[in-house]
Design an enzyme around this catalytic site. Structure first.
Site, PDB file in Angstrom:
ATOM      1  CG  HIS A 169      -4.118  -3.140   2.567  1.00 56.86           C
ATOM      2  ND1 HIS A 169      -3.231  -2.712   3.525  1.00 56.86           N
ATOM      3  CD2 HIS A 169      -4.727  -2.027   2.093  1.00 56.86           C
ATOM      4  CE1 HIS A 169      -3.304  -1.397   3.635  1.00 56.86           C
ATOM      5  NE2 HIS A 169      -4.200  -0.961   2.775  1.00 56.86           N
ATOM      6  CD  GLU A 183      -2.426  -5.782   5.239  1.00 56.37           C
ATOM      7  OE1 GLU A 183      -2.726  -4.604   5.477  1.00 56.37           O
ATOM      8  OE2 GLU A 183      -1.759  -6.123   4.234  1.00 56.37           O
ATOM      9  CB  CYS A 243      -0.990  -0.024   1.145  1.00 56.69           C
ATOM     10  SG  CYS A 243      -2.364   1.142   0.888  1.00 56.69           S
TER      11      CYS A 243
END
Length: 204
Positions: free
Chosen positions: A184, A186, A79
């Protein structure tokens, strides 16, 4: 061992939890000396460009990160962390890490395009070139994006993944042992897990 940079800017807990979930050993990095303890560095980031660079400078981490990359350490910026790898950003006045030539630029759409900024939600990464980080993810992938700025690389050869949002923009970039992902991982469920596994297994 993957080091996750803890400089007060980023979803540190989410990143560490995802790495633990896929059984990848990780530790937090807060000082330059700790960089010698890891073979890979993950640079998260949310918020504004200048604020993030100021945080790195305040911790005396910017130049050691450059040195880490020059010495062969593998880096993945995610990001805002990806945008920090570039030379600069329209968002601010500070210089980036300069590890991949380019800058970040704000999305700008005509009203009739009906595209909101930030670009937020699930979208696909279209491979532009073969890269170990995209192994097994060449088709039918979905990643979670939240960003108002996107990379503009000086060299097209540094772009290995693109995404369409009103226009095509670089969503994965890389030069040598330095990589960036605009999304992202995650927050991207199994697709993010696969990408982080690929990063953990990467050999320069």
């Amino acid at each position: 061992m993957i080091g996750v940079l803890d400089y007060g800017v980023g979803n540190l807990g989410s990143v560490l939890n995802m790495l633990r979930h896929i059984d990848v050993k990780a530790t937090t990095i807060r000082t330059p000396d700790q960089l010698t303890e890891v073979t890979k560095l993950l640079l998260p980031g949310v918020g504004s460009f200048d604020h993030a660079i100021e945080k790195l400078d305040a911790l005396d981490l910017a130049e050691p990160i450059r040195g880490y990359a020059r010495s062969g350490g593998t880096i993945l910026g995610i990001c805002l962390g990806m945008q920090l790898l570039l030379d600069s950003s329209e968002e601010g006045q500070r210089q980036g890490l300069g590890l991949i030539p380019g800058r970040s630029k704000r999305f700008s759409f005509a009203p009739e395009a009906k595209r909101r900024v930030p670009h937020m939600g699930w979208n696909a990464v279209i491979p532009r070139a073969e890269n170990p980080l995209l192994a097994g993810l060449e088709t039918d992938n979905r990643f979670y994006f939240v960003h108002s700025y996107h990379a503009v690389c000086e060299n097209d050869t540094d772009i290995f993944g693109e995404t369409e949002y009103g226009e095509m923009f670089p969503s994965m970039i890389g030069r040598g042992n330095v990589f960036g992902a605009q999304f992202h991982p995650e927050k991207s469920h199994r697709y993010g897990m696969d990408l982080l596994r690929n990063f953990a297994g990467f050999r320069a």
